[in-house]
Design an enzyme around this catalytic site. Structure first.
Site, PDB file in Angstrom:
ATOM      1  N   GLU A  92    -111.192 -39.412  40.016  1.00  0.00           N
ATOM      2  CA  GLU A  92    -112.432 -38.718  39.636  1.00  0.00           C
ATOM      3  C   GLU A  92    -111.976 -37.354  39.063  1.00  0.00           C
ATOM      4  O   GLU A  92    -112.589 -36.832  38.016  1.00  0.00           O
ATOM      5  CB  GLU A  92    -113.249 -38.234  40.741  1.00  0.00           C
ATOM      6  CG  GLU A  92    -113.922 -39.452  41.525  1.00  0.00           C
ATOM      7  CD  GLU A  92    -114.590 -40.456  40.446  1.00  0.00           C
ATOM      8  OE1 GLU A  92    -115.229 -39.685  39.760  1.00  0.00           O
ATOM      9  OE2 GLU A  92    -115.007 -41.496  40.853  1.00  0.00           O
ATOM     10  N   THR A 129    -102.366 -46.276  26.348  1.00  0.00           N
ATOM     11  CA  THR A 129    -103.052 -47.281  27.519  1.00  0.00           C
ATOM     12  C   THR A 129    -103.429 -48.551  26.636  1.00  0.00           C
ATOM     13  O   THR A 129    -103.774 -48.464  25.761  1.00  0.00           O
ATOM     14  CB  THR A 129    -104.135 -46.621  28.383  1.00  0.00           C
ATOM     15  OG1 THR A 129    -105.085 -46.324  27.178  1.00  0.00           O
ATOM     16  CG2 THR A 129    -103.891 -45.707  29.231  1.00  0.00           C
TER      17      THR A 129
HETATM   18 ZN    ZN Z   1    -114.262 -43.557  36.994  1.00  0.00          ZN
END
Ligand code: ZN
Length: 424
Positions: A232, A256
């Site tokens: 988060e 990524t």
């Molecule tokens: Zn998330």
């Protein structure tokens, strides 16, 4: 009839015990965009600038030199524990375990980094971002960085009511200077959600349920290593989910791999999803921005680290954090509006004046104060001593204090106690 009863009870169980939902930040962000169309241009400016900063760094032959020259960024954290029962009123120790995890995960010192497959190890990044519980509140008063609020509300949605005193939650501290983390029971099996940079200041921060927060305390077995917060806080620093929240989507980070969708549980390497053409190494399911179990996550990439660090650049939403005074020594001894003085009878110190080495501090018969910290300030506002209250009647050795007037403060809940004493 019996079948119907069984069916009904099964449905009830399904309603009461929904499947865990790792994160709702993407749908939350869409909702915020719809509710506040005025922020669209700011969000788009942030995206464009962060992409261009990333591109500069990526093509630069001085990439590693840039990384090596990074200063550590210190982030003052305030944790709002909003609880309705004891289980939700998590301990200071559990909170500290989460801070420690954030520091390990963001700085590549997490012990389970060793589990990252070799092919991805060289892509792992160290953000040099350090999190610490605030020592000074927005007005400069001493704080432990933990606010505890008992609430009549048992469950919270991702509608941000938990972020307001007026709705039984706890109002944010200035989000330009503090990372606000709310620990509160989220309904629907949701583990957490975060606001992205560029949103509304009063809603800025992350919300996490108590039984996935930190690594010590009563925790869900698959989410017991504090990775909900690492994930988060990644969003809070502008990281998207690896799959960009659409099938084979993009997360705006260059290193990524493309990913079809989220992974859950604990996959084995390589995890290759058909139809997304992400090569022989497949998904980076051990990245903090996937949905896998806590024990199976272990890294951010260098690209993700660039993205997060870019948020602190000039004209970017986290830039003001660099000027925060949240980790300074408290500089304001004016009692807060919620402060009780010695006259309320909640705290007493004696003897006063004190000429011996021992000052006794007593608090009311209220367990809230045991385990909290006390701070002693001199008349210039410098903190000269601090410690933990182990008992309601606590003896403090003041032999090292020179003669003069001092202020003692105890606090961490919605209330601070303070009083003045004289050392002879
Ligand atoms: Zn998330």
């Amino acid at each position: 009839m019996r079948t119907l009863a069984i069916l009904l009870s099964a449905m009830l169980i399904a309603i009461q015990m929904p499947a865990q939902e790792r994160c709702q930040s993407a749908t939350y962000q869409e909702k915020i965009r719809m509710q506040h169309p005025g922020i669209a241009s700011e969000l788009s400016r942030i995206q464009t600038k962060s992409k261009s900063l990333q591109d500069q760094l990526r093509t630069s032959s001085f990439m590693m030199r840039t990384v090596n020259s990074w200063d550590t960024i210190y982030i003052p954290v305030v944790v709002h524990v909003v609880y309705s029962d004891d289980a939700g009123n998590i301990s200071d120790d559990q909170i500290q375990s989460q801070i420690d995890i954030l520091n390990a995960d963001f700085n590549k010192t997490n012990s389970d980094f060793a589990k990252v497959p070799n092919v991805f190890v060289n892509r792992a990044g160290e953000a040099r971002i350090h999190f610490q519980l605030a020592t000074a509140d927005p007005e400069g008063r001493a704080t432990t960085g933990i606010i505890r609020k008992k609430s009549g509300r048992m469950m919270w949605l991702d509608d941000d009511l938990v972020k307001y005193d007026g709705h039984g939650g706890s109002t944010a501290w200035d989000s330009k200077s503090y990372l606000n983390i709310w620990v509160a029971n989220l309904s629907g099996g949701l583990l957490g959600y975060a606001s992205f940079p560029g949103g509304l200041a009063e809603k800025d921060g992350v919300v996490i349920r108590p039984n996935v927060f930190g690594s010590r305390g009563k925790l869900m077995p698959t989410f017991n290593k504090g990775r909900t917060a690492s994930h988060e806080v990644g969003h809070w620093l502008n990281l998207k989910h690896l799959w960009g929240d659409i099938t084979c989507g993009d997360d705006d980070v260059f290193d990524t791999p493309k990913q079809r969708s989220h992974n859950t549980g604990c996959p084995s390497f390589p995890r290759i999803n058909a139809g997304c053409d992400n090569g022989a190494n497949g998904d980076m399911f051990m990245n903090f921005m996937d949905f896998t179990n806590d024990a199976c996550m272990g890294m951010f990439t260098i690209g993700q680290v660039f993205m997060m660090r870019s948020m602190f650049e000039e004209d970017m939403p986290r830039n003001a954090m660099l000027e925060s005074r949240g980790l300074d020594k408290p500089w304001n001894l004016t009692p807060s509006p919620t402060t009780s003085s010695e006259f309320s009878g909640k705290m007493k110190v004696y003897p006063n004046p004190v000429s011996s080495s021992s000052l006794t501090l007593t608090t009311t018969n209220d367990e809230n104060w045991v385990g909290k910290y006390f701070f002693i300030f001199n008349q210039s506002g410098q903190m000269v001593m601090s410690g933990k209250l182990n008992l309601r009647q606590h003896s403090i050795n003041v032999s090292k204090l020179s003669g003069g007037v001092y202020y003692i403060r105890v606090g961490s809940d919605s209330e601070n106690l303070s009083t003045r004493f004289v050392k002879q």
